[in-house]
Design an enzyme around this catalytic site. Structure first.
Site, mmCIF file in Angstrom:
data_model
loop_
_atom_site.group_PDB
_atom_site.id
_atom_site.type_symbol
_atom_site.label_atom_id
_atom_site.label_comp_id
_atom_site.label_asym_id
_atom_site.label_seq_id
_atom_site.Cartn_x
_atom_site.Cartn_y
_atom_site.Cartn_z
ATOM 1 N N LYS A 202 2.452 -52.378 20.507
ATOM 2 C CA LYS A 202 2.469 -53.659 19.815
ATOM 3 C C LYS A 202 1.100 -53.891 19.197
ATOM 4 O O LYS A 202 0.083 -53.887 19.894
ATOM 5 C CB LYS A 202 2.803 -54.777 20.804
ATOM 6 C CG LYS A 202 2.716 -56.164 20.210
ATOM 7 C CD LYS A 202 3.221 -57.195 21.179
ATOM 8 C CE LYS A 202 3.019 -58.584 20.647
ATOM 9 N NZ LYS A 202 3.457 -59.604 21.625
ATOM 10 N N LYS A 255 6.210 -52.395 17.323
ATOM 11 C CA LYS A 255 6.226 -53.718 16.721
ATOM 12 C C LYS A 255 4.921 -54.003 16.012
ATOM 13 O O LYS A 255 3.880 -53.755 16.628
ATOM 14 C CB LYS A 255 6.453 -54.726 17.860
ATOM 15 C CG LYS A 255 6.340 -56.163 17.479
ATOM 16 C CD LYS A 255 6.515 -56.992 18.704
ATOM 17 C CE LYS A 255 6.299 -58.426 18.297
ATOM 18 N NZ LYS A 255 6.074 -59.282 19.415
HETATM 19 C C1 PBG Z 1 4.505 -62.716 22.678
HETATM 20 C C2 PBG Z 1 5.310 -62.312 21.503
HETATM 21 C C3 PBG Z 1 4.981 -62.441 20.161
HETATM 22 C C4 PBG Z 1 6.065 -61.952 19.441
HETATM 23 C C5 PBG Z 1 7.017 -61.520 20.353
HETATM 24 N N1 PBG Z 1 6.512 -61.738 21.637
HETATM 25 C C6 PBG Z 1 3.806 -63.072 19.522
HETATM 26 C C7 PBG Z 1 2.449 -62.551 19.748
HETATM 27 O O1 PBG Z 1 2.194 -61.498 20.338
HETATM 28 O O2 PBG Z 1 1.540 -63.253 19.296
HETATM 29 C C8 PBG Z 1 6.183 -61.894 17.945
HETATM 30 C C9 PBG Z 1 7.560 -61.743 17.419
HETATM 31 C C10 PBG Z 1 7.709 -62.046 15.974
HETATM 32 O O3 PBG Z 1 6.721 -62.273 15.231
HETATM 33 O O4 PBG Z 1 8.854 -62.077 15.515
HETATM 34 N N2 PBG Z 1 5.293 -63.463 23.587
#
Ligand code: PBG
Length: 333
Positions: A202, A255
């Site tokens: 991520k 992601k």
């Molecule tokens: C954290 C989380 C995020 C997303 C999914 N889980 C945000 C982040 O890491 O700031 C982003 C998902 C999206 O942008 O669709 N709980």
């Protein structure tokens, strides 16, 4: 005058297989199947709540009863899973509502497993929606992040989701060791059968902007670059994925998706035996939606092309806010 003849094309003519929709369909290499789609849902307390998110038209904050209706619609369209995010009524420094069995995500999980058992329920495990400062972990005495100290609360949240009936828990904080800690915690509490869908790779991405409106989880100060990956790194993705597998991850996620198709492909090749998910995130949704709304893009074609690209890059599971629309479009096609 010179008599110029057109060059004779080689007998190997790729265009022969493109002459009709029937043959194009026959030789298509990559197909979309709604069974591999996951629809994210934002769940909050209450009843009958359906609040549209300004930066994500067509996506709503839902109370548990409405989340059940949405899961029902998704299941009817053949969508394989839902991914639940919670927006709690109360936030504190420790994100204690994340592990509260009475919170919206836990309620929605129980209700969906009860009324729509055919759809997989995946729950996001992170503290950023539950902390008053919006960070994924705790704040230490020095004012900096103390991520390790928050591991037990991540485990407690995952166990609470498992108790509510989640099929898979999806730790998204990117904190070192979170997968192993959750695996141990689940096993110790009798949830050895609950799988972990790890956000193994991520990136600290600008494309999460709309999500932070949707989940009310923007950090009050600072950012997530000390724990989420640097967008410039691909070799490190292999390292992150390998660590999560060692710690017990069952599925691996990359992601965001579109800007990281090379990473999806590399993870696919490095771990051939593992299912891989790609998360088409909020900013990627918002870009397509914004252009489509202005008539600058054919939404249906652009979305299906995007999802096809994720599959072609090697993703098995596609997490997308377009899951329900795409499933319906495929049924009509
Ligand atoms: C954290 C989380 C995020 C997303 C999914 N889980 C945000 C982040 O890491 O700031 C982003 C998902 C999206 O942008 O669709 N709980």
């Amino acid at each position: 005058m010179v008599d110029l003849l057109p060059p004779i094309p080689s007998p190997d003519r790729p265009q022969r297989l493109r002459q009709s929709a029937a043959v194009r369909r026959l030789v298509r290499e990559t197909r979309l199947d709604p069974a591999s789609f996951v629809l994210p849902l934002f769940v909050r307390g209450g009843h009958g709540v359906r609040d549209e998110i300004a930066s994500m038209p067509g996506v709503f904050q839902l109370s548990p009863d409405q989340a059940v209706r949405q899961a029902q619609a998704a299941a009817e369209a053949g969508v394989g899973g839902v991914l639940l995010f919670g927006i709690p009524d109360r936030k504190d420094a420790q994100g204690s509502a994340a592990s509260d069995d009475a919170e919206a995500v836990q309620q929605a999980t129980r209700a969906i497993k009860d009324e729509v058992p055919e759809i997989a329920v995946i729950t996001d495990v992170c503290l950023c929606e539950y902390t008053d400062h919006g960070h994924c972990g705790f704040i230490g005495f020095d004012g900096g992040l103390d991520l390790d100290a928050s591991l037990p609360q991540h485990v407690a949240a995952a166990v609470s989701h498992a108790r509510a009936g989640a099929d898979l828990v999806a730790p998204s904080s990117m904190i070192d060791g979170v997968v192993g800690a959750i695996r141990q915690g689940l096993d110790a509490e009798g949830f050895g059968h609950v799988g972990i869908f790890s956000y193994a790779v991520k990136y600290a991405s600008a494309f999460y902007g709309p999500f932070r409106d949707a989940a009310d989880s923007a950090p009050a100060f600072g950012d997530r670059r000390t724990h989420q990956m640097d967008p410039a790194n691909a070799r490190e993705a292999i390292r992150e994925a390998a660590l999560d597998i060692e710690q017990g991850a069952d599925l691996l996620m990359v992601k965001p998706a579109v800007a990281y198709l090379d990473v999806v492909r590399q993870i696919r090749d490095a771990f051939p035996g593992r299912p891989i998910g790609a998360y088409h995130v909020s900013g990627e949704y918002a870009m397509l939606k914004a252009a489509a709304t202005r008539g600058w893009l054919d939404e249906r074609r652009a979305v299906l092309e995007t999802l096809t690209s994720l599959r072609r890059a090697g993703a098995d599971v596609l997490i997308t806010y377009y899951a329900l629309d795409a499933a319906r479009w495929l049924a009509e096609a």
